[in-house]
Write a protein that holds these residues in place. Structure first.
Motif, PDB file in Angstrom:
ATOM      1  N   PHE A 454       0.849  -1.186   0.000  1.00  0.00           N
ATOM      2  CA  PHE A 454       0.000   0.000   0.000  1.00  0.00           C
ATOM      3  C   PHE A 454       0.889   1.242   0.000  1.00  0.00           C
ATOM      4  CE2 PHE A 454      -2.273  -3.153   2.818  1.00  0.00           C
ATOM      5  CZ  PHE A 454      -3.118  -3.633   1.816  1.00  0.00           C
ATOM      6  N   ILE A 455       0.665   2.125  -0.966  1.00  0.00           N
ATOM      7  CA  ILE A 455       1.479   3.330  -1.092  1.00  0.00           C
ATOM      8  C   ILE A 455       0.591   4.564  -0.924  1.00  0.00           C
ATOM      9  CG2 ILE A 455       3.085   4.598  -2.566  1.00  0.00           C
ATOM     10  CD1 ILE A 455       3.681   2.015  -4.056  1.00  0.00           C
ATOM     11  N   ALA A 456       0.845   5.330   0.125  1.00  0.00           N
ATOM     12  CA  ALA A 456       0.102   6.567   0.399  1.00  0.00           C
ATOM     13  C   ALA A 456      -1.409   6.324   0.339  1.00  0.00           C
ATOM     14  CB  ALA A 456       0.504   7.655  -0.600  1.00  0.00           C
ATOM     15  N   ALA A 457      -1.848   5.261   0.970  1.00  0.00           N
ATOM     16  CA  ALA A 457      -3.256   4.856   0.895  1.00  0.00           C
ATOM     17  C   ALA A 457      -4.053   5.427   2.078  1.00  0.00           C
ATOM     18  CB  ALA A 457      -3.366   3.337   0.879  1.00  0.00           C
ATOM     19  N   PRO A 458      -5.137   6.162   1.826  1.00  0.00           N
ATOM     20  CA  PRO A 458      -5.964   6.721   2.911  1.00  0.00           C
ATOM     21  C   PRO A 458      -6.964   5.693   3.439  1.00  0.00           C
ATOM     22  CG  PRO A 458      -6.801   7.470   0.805  1.00  0.00           C
ATOM     23  CD  PRO A 458      -5.581   6.628   0.503  1.00  0.00           C
ATOM     24  N   PRO A 535       0.713 -11.197   3.832  1.00  0.00           N
ATOM     25  CA  PRO A 535       1.534 -10.144   4.448  1.00  0.00           C
ATOM     26  C   PRO A 535       1.392  -8.852   3.646  1.00  0.00           C
ATOM     27  CG  PRO A 535       2.912 -11.693   3.238  1.00  0.00           C
ATOM     28  CD  PRO A 535       1.525 -12.246   3.194  1.00  0.00           C
ATOM     29  N   TYR A 536       1.437  -7.721   4.325  1.00  0.00           N
ATOM     30  CA  TYR A 536       1.259  -6.451   3.627  1.00  0.00           C
ATOM     31  C   TYR A 536       2.269  -5.429   4.131  1.00  0.00           C
ATOM     32  CZ  TYR A 536      -1.681  -5.753   7.806  1.00  0.00           C
ATOM     33  OH  TYR A 536      -2.159  -5.697   9.092  1.00  0.00           O
ATOM     34  N   HIS A 537       2.531  -4.448   3.278  1.00  0.00           N
ATOM     35  CA  HIS A 537       3.568  -3.458   3.534  1.00  0.00           C
ATOM     36  C   HIS A 537       3.003  -2.066   3.270  1.00  0.00           C
ATOM     37  CE1 HIS A 537       6.665  -6.739   3.161  1.00  0.00           C
ATOM     38  NE2 HIS A 537       5.708  -7.244   2.398  1.00  0.00           N
ATOM     39  N   SER A 538       3.507  -1.078   3.992  1.00  0.00           N
ATOM     40  CA  SER A 538       3.077   0.307   3.802  1.00  0.00           C
ATOM     41  C   SER A 538       4.263   1.180   3.407  1.00  0.00           C
ATOM     42  CB  SER A 538       2.448   0.863   5.086  1.00  0.00           C
ATOM     43  OG  SER A 538       1.253   0.181   5.408  1.00  0.00           O
ATOM     44  N   ILE A 539       4.056   1.974   2.361  1.00  0.00           N
ATOM     45  CA  ILE A 539       5.008   3.017   1.979  1.00  0.00           C
ATOM     46  C   ILE A 539       4.246   4.333   2.095  1.00  0.00           C
ATOM     47  CG2 ILE A 539       6.472   3.945   0.149  1.00  0.00           C
ATOM     48  CD1 ILE A 539       6.713   1.110  -0.972  1.00  0.00           C
ATOM     49  N   ALA A 562      -2.770   6.417   6.661  1.00  0.00           N
ATOM     50  CA  ALA A 562      -1.989   5.486   5.836  1.00  0.00           C
ATOM     51  C   ALA A 562      -1.368   4.357   6.656  1.00  0.00           C
ATOM     52  CB  ALA A 562      -0.891   6.254   5.102  1.00  0.00           C
ATOM     53  N   HIS A 563      -1.178   4.589   7.944  1.00  0.00           N
ATOM     54  CA  HIS A 563      -0.563   3.584   8.819  1.00  0.00           C
ATOM     55  C   HIS A 563      -1.525   2.421   9.078  1.00  0.00           C
ATOM     56  CE1 HIS A 563       1.534   1.786  12.214  1.00  0.00           C
ATOM     57  NE2 HIS A 563       0.389   1.841  12.889  1.00  0.00           N
ATOM     58  N   LEU A 564      -0.983   1.210   8.991  1.00  0.00           N
ATOM     59  CA  LEU A 564      -1.748   0.009   9.311  1.00  0.00           C
ATOM     60  C   LEU A 564      -0.969  -0.824  10.316  1.00  0.00           C
ATOM     61  CD1 LEU A 564      -3.174  -1.347   5.914  1.00  0.00           C
ATOM     62  CD2 LEU A 564      -4.474  -0.338   7.786  1.00  0.00           C
ATOM     63  N   SER A 565      -1.576  -1.093  11.434  1.00  0.00           N
ATOM     64  CA  SER A 565      -0.917  -1.988  12.379  1.00  0.00           C
ATOM     65  C   SER A 565      -0.892  -3.388  11.774  1.00  0.00           C
ATOM     66  CB  SER A 565      -1.676  -1.999  13.710  1.00  0.00           C
ATOM     67  OG  SER A 565      -3.006  -2.435  13.512  1.00  0.00           O
ATOM     68  N   GLY A 566       0.137  -4.126  12.053  1.00  0.00           N
ATOM     69  CA  GLY A 566       0.256  -5.480  11.509  1.00  0.00           C
ATOM     70  C   GLY A 566       1.022  -5.550  10.211  1.00  0.00           C
TER      71      GLY A 566
END
Length: 607
Positions: A454-458, A535-539, A562-566
């Motif tokens: 996920f990139i800059a995802a609201p 599994p997921y990643h945040s940018i 944009a932050h996701l715990s986990g």
């Protein structure tokens, strides 16, 4: 160095190697220019030169002849004569590379071999493009179901095989072949190619990215695939190759093949991995269309379409990219190009990009994008047994990131229960609404997806969607006609005019409203459980570095949204909202994809 390495291709003058060969043969260079045919004949018959000197000089002299004739083709020079000169240059280059006493590996560090390889590649490029231009109808008539064809040009018999080339819409031969070296593009940071033998080409199978007759399809294979072509001359000896009037044209998909065997030598196959993608973007019209379609103008996009960046390969995993609001696949220009330019990623992944109507509500888009992806996979892999149908990686930017999350989440009754309560749904009306919302209020994780970025995802919306400009823009957005009918029908069912306390639809039902941090759908979707096996990643972008991280924002999306715990990893980059095009973000995407390969059985594509 310039004097030693300059030649007919780089400086327009003959190389020093030709000058030496002419001196040894006792041939005056000026006379050679004035009587080129006799010069080549004298050089071919001279016994004072070794095979390498003689055939390499003839390869360059024939190339000089072809280039000179090319400039005079409108002054009575026949196209067939020019084609013959290029074939002679390719033939003598081939003879030098593969039929002289030393093998290519024994000359690996010699400038002359590099020069002659370039003569061969350029001559093949010119010969192949001219053959397709001047003999296209003959090729089309002669090619069989196995991709084999035969045509006659001047005194040459040209046979060929295109069985390793896969074109869109089951076309047998391209409409046109364009040299990759003739294409340059703005916006692409890097051009990726592979040195080797062969002409780097882009096959053109359609004038547009999407033709009128294919607009209703769920997917579209690229109409501009990369192709590498080589010429192979029959014969086991130098004499046999130099006396034949036959040549075999072979076409390859450079994504699937890294090398080719010629005259007993295994040599790397040249390739250009950027030009086909660049031509696809240049002829797409996405930039203008993506904005026009928001307000219902231009060629309105009615439903999502999946675009394959290369011909489908059952052995490669799939990366699916989802762009953001008012955007298009053009937003991924450098991300996709960098993935294609990474040899390890290129061998193991194929890139698909989804172009979808960003004016539509999230609930509608997640359903239609899901269907488009499933239909595309089903079309190429009906039994679901290909590697391409497993371990799909989703990459979504901004609104595309929200949609990617919905594709790997489970809704349960999280959306349905509030609707029942808010609109006091009972009896037959409740059943009718449930039937209409079946595809939008309930969904499960896509089983094919095994990782998401996920990139800059609201994920929790953004207050940016509530400012005056955003509210005004939301009011002028027009939904596609086919979707507007369904929205109206659902709205009429939800609002019960006979009820004294009927709830009204007070917000515009479109994508911008959906992205507001006040929107009920986004609020409910924010805490949906993501599939345990994904599994997921945040940018995340940060355009306010002076603020504490929790209070920061990329100018559009707050960090808190944009932050996701986990998340397996979270990378915060100093950037505005278009973070996916920044070099650190691209590096992070590549890092995640490499790690994904290592963690999933160490799979590697084998030619």
């Amino acid at each position: 160095m310039s004097q030693r390495r300059g030649d007919i291709l780089t400086t327009g003058e003959m190389s020093s190697a030709v000058g030496v060969a002419l001196q040894v043969a006792g041939i005056d260079e000026k006379q050679c220019r004035n009587a080129a045919a006799q010069c080549r004949l004298n050089l071919a018959e001279n016994i004072g030169l070794d095979d390498e000197q003689r055939v390499s000089a003839l390869a360059e002299l024939w190339l000089q002849e072809a280039l000179s004739m090319d400039q005079k083709i409108n002054e009575g020079i026949l196209a067939e004569d020019v084609l013959n000169a290029y074939l002679e240059s390719a033939r003598h280059s081939y003879a030098y590379l593969f039929l002289t006493p030393r093998s290519p590996s024994q000359r690996a560090l010699e400038d002359r071999q590099t020069q002659v390889r370039d003569y061969y590649n350029f001559a093949v490029q010119q010969m192949v493009t001219r053959t397709f231009n001047h003999h296209h109808d003959s090729l089309l008539d002669s090619i069989d179901d196995n991709g084999e064809f035969s045509v006659t040009a001047n005194q040459w018999k040209i046979t060929g095989q295109l069985n390793e080339v896969r074109l869109a819409a089951h076309q047998r031969i391209p409409e046109q072949l364009i040299p990759a070296s003739s294409l340059t593009f703005k916006g692409l940071r890097n051009q990726y190619r592979r040195d080797g033998i062969g002409a780097e080409l882009v096959a053109v199978t359609a004038k547009r990215v999407v033709s009128k007759h294919s607009r209703e399809a769920s997917f579209s294979e690229t109409p501009f695939p990369a192709i590498t072509a080589i010429l192979r001359f029959p014969g086991d000896t130098l004499e046999e190759v130099l006396n034949t009037q036959q040549v075999e044209l072979l076409g390859f998909d450079p994504y699937r093949r890294n090398s080719v065997r010629l005259a007993g030598s295994q040599v790397p196959l040249a390739a250009n991995f950027t030009s086909g993608y660049g031509l696809w973007l240049a002829r797409s019209g996405f930039a203008r269309q993506s904005l026009m379609t928001l307000v219902g103008r231009g060629e309105v996009l009615e439903k999502p379409r999946v675009y394959l960046m290369q011909p489908y390969d059952p052995k490669r995993r799939v990366i699916i990219m989802l762009h953001g609001l008012a955007s298009s696949p053009e937003a991924w220009i450098n991300v996709a190009n960098e993935v294609l330019g990474d040899e390890t990623l290129r061998k193991n992944f194929q890139v698909w990009q989804v172009y979808y109507p960003t004016n539509a509500p999230l609930a509608f888009n997640q359903n239609s994008i899901r269907k488009a992806i499933e239909q595309t996979l089903k079309a190429f892999d009906p039994e679901g047994t290909h590697r391409a149908s497993e371990d799909v990686v989703l990459i979504g930017h901004s609104m595309g990131g929200v949609l990617a999350r919905l594709l790997i989440s489970e809704s349960g009754d999280r959306f349905w229960d509030p609707i029942v309560a808010a609109y006091d749904l009972k009896g037959a009306r409740k059943k009718e609404v449930q039937k209409k919302l079946k595809d939008f209020a309930w969904f499960e994780p896509m089983p094919e997806v095994s990782r998401a970025i996920f990139i800059a995802a609201p994920h929790r919306g953004t207050p940016f969607a509530e400012n005056h400009f955003s509210r005004w823009f939301a009011s002028i957005i027009k939904l596609p006609v086919s979707m507007l009918g369904r929205v109206t029908e659902i709205a009429q069912l939800l609002v019960d005019p006979s009820s004294a306390n009927a709830a009204a639809l007070t917000r515009p039902f479109n994508s911008i409203s959906n992205l507001s941090d006040q929107d009920p759908f986004v609020r409910l979707a924010a805490d949906l459980p993501i599939a345990a096996h994904v599994p997921y990643h945040s940018i995340i972008g940060n355009d306010t570095p002076d603020l504490a991280l929790e209070e920061s924002s990329d100018g559009v999306v707050p960090y808190k949204s944009a932050h996701l715990s986990g998340a397996v990893s979270e990378k915060v980059i100093h950037s505005w909202h278009s973070v996916q095009e920044t070099p650190p973000a691209i590096v992070e995407v590549r890092r995640i994809l490499h790690a994904h390969l290592k963690q999933t059985n160490g799979f590697s594509y084998v030619e």
